[in-house]
Scaffold this active site. Structure first.
Site, PDB file in Angstrom:
ATOM      1  CE  LYS A  60      -6.195  12.876 -23.537  1.00  0.00           C
ATOM      2  NZ  LYS A  60      -7.373  13.466 -22.910  1.00  0.00           N
TER       3      LYS A  60
HETATM    4  C1  LIG Z   1      -8.247  12.030 -23.625  1.00  0.00           C
HETATM    5  C2  LIG Z   1      -9.277  11.198 -22.955  1.00  0.00           C
HETATM    6  C3  LIG Z   1      -9.481   9.684 -23.347  1.00  0.00           C
HETATM    7  C4  LIG Z   1      -9.573   9.703 -24.829  1.00  0.00           C
HETATM    8  O1  LIG Z   1      -8.315   9.561 -25.316  1.00  0.00           O
HETATM    9  P1  LIG Z   1      -8.234   9.268 -27.049  1.00  0.00           P
HETATM   10  O2  LIG Z   1      -6.576   9.055 -26.924  1.00  0.00           O
HETATM   11  O3  LIG Z   1      -8.615  10.419 -27.410  1.00  0.00           O
HETATM   12  O4  LIG Z   1      -9.067   7.942 -27.304  1.00  0.00           O
HETATM   13  C5  LIG Z   1     -10.210   9.087 -22.165  1.00  0.00           C
HETATM   14  N1  LIG Z   1     -10.380   9.379 -21.167  1.00  0.00           N
HETATM   15  C6  LIG Z   1     -10.019  10.616 -20.577  1.00  0.00           C
HETATM   16  C7  LIG Z   1      -9.920  10.661 -19.146  1.00  0.00           C
HETATM   17  C8  LIG Z   1      -9.385  11.573 -21.588  1.00  0.00           C
HETATM   18  O5  LIG Z   1      -8.951  12.478 -20.924  1.00  0.00           O
END
Ligand SMILES: *Cc1c(COP(=O)(O)O)cnc(C)c1O
Length: 375
Positions: free
Chosen positions: A179
């Site tokens: 992210k």
């Molecule tokens: C990355 C992501 C998640 C999960 O995030 P984590 O912090 O790895 O648990 C959930 N939903 C979406 C849409 C994502 O892109």
């Protein structure tokens, strides 16, 4: 190799670790509290609670809202698996809805068609950093259905003049290295509902009535608190909180830089007839967690990805369609064709490299490579 994504960390993050390491306060403490305060202020919400990941923030959010067995929660099929998994953790049933192939976000009309007497909530996913049309969802759904946000990709994103994280009843963000800003693993629950925040705060810490910091700094640190709820341990460490604070300060410049390069891609790639560009919002702000294109129906996407890989450029499918994954097919009887737009997105989307460590010549190389692809 030009990576699809890479975290942007430097000396400031390194330095920020010194204080918690020297003080010895490593679990959730003052750094997390400061990170939460700044994150809430940045996204225009009252409350922010840091967690171990977005997945645990999603679970915590649903649990704090009282979602449980017998309830149904609508989620888009084209998203990361944990949007739906979090619903299953509560004992409720995820009901998959199809997406709009242009925005990749949940289709409000399709979502509305899946409402039943058991439907309690919907999770609007702001996929790849583009806010879901929460206003259209609100208009299409009965009033009693609660709108939550999966804002995993949407730190710094806006719908009109409103920040992601403040668009629904509560939201969950991610700080996974894929992210825009990262704490290694990590997440954040945001809400304006004080009651939900209060319950979530307890559930995050095993259901304890007072936090560890409150207990240690309170009048009777030698006494353990009461536990009136079945909680979890979803606390972020202060090491991560310290890094998160530094990363949050860089969020605006990260998003601005991503937006500039997204504009470059949009401009440079328009003459490739077999490649559909991601949509840019008319108002508000795309956070560009990823730049996700879609290949034409008669093009073999995987062959394109292989050719780019040979030229040193990594690409990835946008994400998966949950209804095509084994656990969901086995548990709910989905077939690949159950949600056609989500299936199509799984098979045809292709994320291009976009991150804050790429230089101008990297972006130019990606464009040149795409122009040389034989389809
Ligand atoms: C990355 C992501 C998640 C999960 O995030 P984590 O912090 O790895 O648990 C959930 N939903 C979406 C849409 C994502 O892109």
């Amino acid at each position: 190799m030009i990576q699809i994504s890479a975290p942007s960390l430097g000396n400031e993050e390194w330095e920020a670790l010194r204080e918690p390491l020297e003080s010895g306060w490593l679990t959730q403490g003052p750094k997390v509290a400061e990170f939460e305060r700044h994150f809430a202020a940045h996204h225009g919400v009252e409350h922010a609670l840091a967690t171990t990941s977005c997945t645990t923030a999603l679970h915590l959010m649903l649990a704090a809202a009282g979602i449980g067995p017998g309830d149904e929660v609508i989620v888009p099929s084209f998203t990361w698996i944990s949007t739906a998994n979090a619903v299953l953790y509560t004992g409720a049933t995820p009901v998959l809805a199809d997406v709009d192939p242009v925005t990749y976000n949940i289709d409000p009309q399709d979502a509305a068609s899946r409402v039943s007497d058991q439907t309690k909530a919907i999770i609007a996913v702001h996929l790849f950093g583009l806010c879901a049309d929460v206003l259209a969802l609100r208009a299409a759904l009965p009033d009693h259905i609660v709108i939550f946000e999966d804002a995993a990709c949407a730190a710094g994103a806006m719908l009109g003049d409103q920040w992601a994280g403040s668009l629904g009843h509560a939201a969950a963000f991610s700080f996974h290295p894929r992210k825009s800003i990262t704490t290694g693993e990590g997440g954040m629950l945001t809400t304006n509902d004080s009651q939900l925040a209060e319950i979530a705060e307890k559930l995050r810490n095993h259901g304890a009535e007072v936090s560890e910091e409150q207990r240690h700094k309170g009048p009777q640190p030698y006494l353990l608190p009461d536990f009136n709820h079945l909680g979890f341990n979803y606390r972020m460490t202060d090491l991560q909180g310290a890094i998160g604070l530094v990363q949050l300060r860089k969020l605006e410049s990260f998003v601005a830089e991503r937006d500039q390069w997204a504009a470059f891609y949009l401009e440079s790639l328009t003459d490739i007839p077999w490649l559909q560009m991601p949509s840019r919002p008319a108002s508000g702000r795309h956070a560009w967690q990823a730049f996700v294109t879609r290949t034409a129906v008669d093009v073999d996407r995987n062959r394109v990805m292989a050719q780019l890989f040979e030229q040193g450029i990594s690409t990835r499918p946008g994400t998966h369609a949950i209804h095509m994954l084994g656990h969901y097919q086995n548990s709910f009887g989905f077939t690949d064709d159950s949600l056609p737009h989500s299936r199509d997105c799984e098979l045809r989307t292709m994320a291009l490299p976009l991150h804050n460590r790429m230089a101008a010549e990297d972006f130019e190389r990606v464009v040149a490579a795409l122009q040389s692809v034989r389809v």
